[in-house]
Design an enzyme around this catalytic site. Structure first.
Site, PDB file in Angstrom:
ATOM      1  N   HIS A   1      -7.704 -28.927 -42.262  1.00 27.89           N
ATOM      2  CA  HIS A   1      -8.186 -29.226 -40.910  1.00 27.89           C
ATOM      3  C   HIS A   1      -9.390 -30.160 -41.003  1.00 27.89           C
ATOM      4  O   HIS A   1     -10.531 -29.734 -41.195  1.00 27.89           O
ATOM      5  CB  HIS A   1      -8.571 -27.931 -40.191  1.00 27.89           C
TER       6      HIS A   1
ATOM      7  N   HIS B   1     -10.641 -34.031 -39.143  1.00 29.29           N
ATOM      8  CA  HIS B   1     -10.356 -35.084 -38.177  1.00 29.29           C
ATOM      9  C   HIS B   1     -10.835 -36.437 -38.705  1.00 29.29           C
ATOM     10  O   HIS B   1     -11.999 -36.583 -39.094  1.00 29.29           O
ATOM     11  CB  HIS B   1     -11.037 -34.792 -36.847  1.00 29.29           C
TER      12      HIS B   1
ATOM     13  N   ASP C   1     -11.458 -39.203 -37.068  1.00 25.96           N
ATOM     14  CA  ASP C   1     -12.537 -39.767 -36.257  1.00 25.96           C
ATOM     15  C   ASP C   1     -13.791 -38.899 -36.265  1.00 25.96           C
ATOM     16  O   ASP C   1     -14.807 -39.267 -35.674  1.00 25.96           O
ATOM     17  CB  ASP C   1     -12.076 -40.031 -34.817  1.00 25.96           C
TER      18      ASP C   1
ATOM     19  N   GLY D   1      -8.360 -30.825 -28.233  1.00 20.19           N
ATOM     20  CA  GLY D   1      -9.092 -31.059 -26.993  1.00 20.19           C
ATOM     21  C   GLY D   1      -9.569 -29.744 -26.409  1.00 20.19           C
ATOM     22  O   GLY D   1      -9.279 -28.668 -26.945  1.00 20.19           O
TER      23      GLY D   1
ATOM     24  N   HIS E   1      -4.543 -26.327 -32.197  1.00 18.59           N
ATOM     25  CA  HIS E   1      -5.911 -25.870 -31.967  1.00 18.59           C
ATOM     26  C   HIS E   1      -5.848 -24.713 -30.972  1.00 18.59           C
ATOM     27  O   HIS E   1      -5.459 -24.883 -29.815  1.00 18.59           O
ATOM     28  CB  HIS E   1      -6.757 -26.994 -31.365  1.00 18.59           C
TER      29      HIS E   1
ATOM     30  N   GLU F   1     -10.448 -21.275 -30.547  1.00 22.00           N
ATOM     31  CA  GLU F   1     -11.749 -21.800 -30.960  1.00 22.00           C
ATOM     32  C   GLU F   1     -12.775 -21.493 -29.883  1.00 22.00           C
ATOM     33  O   GLU F   1     -13.675 -20.679 -30.062  1.00 22.00           O
ATOM     34  CB  GLU F   1     -11.671 -23.305 -31.208  1.00 22.00           C
TER      35      GLU F   1
ATOM     36  N   ASP G   1     -13.382 -29.555 -40.532  1.00 22.00           N
ATOM     37  CA  ASP G   1     -13.250 -29.991 -39.148  1.00 22.00           C
ATOM     38  C   ASP G   1     -13.737 -31.429 -38.981  1.00 22.00           C
ATOM     39  O   ASP G   1     -12.944 -32.358 -38.965  1.00 22.00           O
ATOM     40  CB  ASP G   1     -13.975 -29.042 -38.202  1.00 22.00           C
TER      41      ASP G   1
END
Length: 376
Positions: free
Chosen positions: A27, A29, A31, A189, A216, A219, A313
């Protein structure tokens, strides 16, 4: 200790030795993991003038401060800057190449890095072009790492945004590119108000195509998000999943303080079916999903033998690496090499590549790597 391997004298567990240990990351990202200097250079090349500062040290502190706000919504705002500078094939390829290099330098031997193609088409790049650019970057970064004596394999996860309406399109994109390096489909998101069941057609398509799904869930929102992800949408893995602890009653009930925790039906189902939890401790503290590392549910969930994995993350926003995550857990919970291997094998078992490939990495890379660290 989670597991015992006998009375061997271990190598001291510290940043340097943990960095040398083989690690698996599920996991992360794209960006959310750019180098600070790269953000500044890409912004300059793109004519993007909205960065809070162009001083690398100050910008790094700004990202961390904005991320460490206790709010997932505030945390997500930081991506406005990184996404803005990733709107060309060259920019995406550079970010992907550097991600592969950075992860390899951190001792990661297998990684699944995710990105949302729909966020990178503002300047005319199409979805397929975005995927091609990222896959090309991973190939370049993997080759550079190999030239430096480090071996890493990187798979790509394609993420759809849960507040948008392109999930079926992204699902089809993930299947279309699965023979080129895309290993699965994801949605991300803000969870509240955007349940995964809004995207059932996308999940059904991916599963009908014998492809993989991670979602996701759990969370910033609770059990309903997790329940929908696994029981309605067929998630193979849960992104974060920390709120599964809301379905676990703590021990020490009644007259028997030694009584173990009791799992509710959903928690028991997740554990019994070995649904992997992509846990991101530092990020969870930053977004308010956990109050501190010591209070993070990962300690309880590992003790109860859930399929727990450790992840970063967003390395830029949370100023973390797999090494810092592992050492932080070791310092907080008293984990040793056996425990870190357990987390790593959990992750490798849960990867979205073939069984033979997973087994080869476990037997030929991960276990020998940790065996060397358990004895001097």
């Amino acid at each position: 200790m989670i597991v015992s391997y006998g009375a061997l004298v271990p190598v001291a567990l510290n940043d340097d030795t943990v960095r040398s240990a083989p690690k698996v990351l599920l996991h992360d990202h794209l960006d959310g993991g750019l180098r600070v200097g790269t953000v500044i250079e890409l912004a300059d090349a793109a004519g993007y003038r909205d960065l809070p500062t162009t001083d690398p040290a100050e910008l790094g502190r700004w990202f961390l401060g904005a991320a460490h706000s206790g709010s997932l919504e505030r945390y997500l705002e930081t991506f406005g800057h990184t996404v803005a500078v990733l709107q060309t094939p060259d920019a995406l390829s550079r970010a992907a190449a550097e991600a592969a290099e950075d992860l390899a330098a951190d001792g990661v031997v297998y990684a699944e890095v995710r990105f949302a193609p729909e966020l990178h088409v503002e300047n005319g790049m199409d979805l397929d072009g975005a995927v091609h650019a990222v896959l090309e970057g991973f190939a370049v970064g993997t080759a550079r790492a190999a030239a430096a004596g480090r071996t890493i394999r990187v798979g790509c996860l394609l993420t759809a945004m849960r507040h948008a309406a392109r999930s079926r399109e992204i699902a089809e994109l993930s299947v279309r590119h699965r023979d080129s390096g895309v290993v699965g489909f994801d949605i991300a998101g803000a969870e509240k108000g955007f349940p995964p069941t809004r995207h059932l057609d996308a999940f059904e398509y991916v599963r009908q195509q014998n492809a993989h799904v991670t979602i996701h869930a759990g969370e910033a929102f609770g059990l309903p998000s997790i329940w929908e992800a696994v029981q309605w949408c067929g998630a193979d893995r849960l992104g974060h999943g920390v709120r599964i602890v809301d379905d676990i009653e703590s021990g020490g009930r009644g007259d028997d303080p030694a009584q173990p925790p009791r799992l509710g039906r959903l928690a028991a189902w997740v554990r019994d079916n070995r649904i992997p939890l992509e846990m991101c401790p530092t990020s969870n503290v930053h977004t308010g999903a956990a109050t501190s590392l010591a209070d993070h549910p990962i300690g309880l969930l590992a003790r109860l033998r859930f399929r727990v994995t450790v992840n970063t993350d967003n390395r830029l926003m949370s100023d973390c690496t797999m090494t810092s995550e592992m050492t932080g857990l070791a310092d907080t919970f008293g984990y040793g090499w056996d425990d870190l291997q357990w987390f790593t094998v959990n992750a490798m078992k849960s990867a979205f590549i073939g069984f033979d490939e997973r087994l080869a990495l476990i037997e030929n890379v991960i276990k020998p790597g940790y065996a060397a660290l358990r004895a001097d």
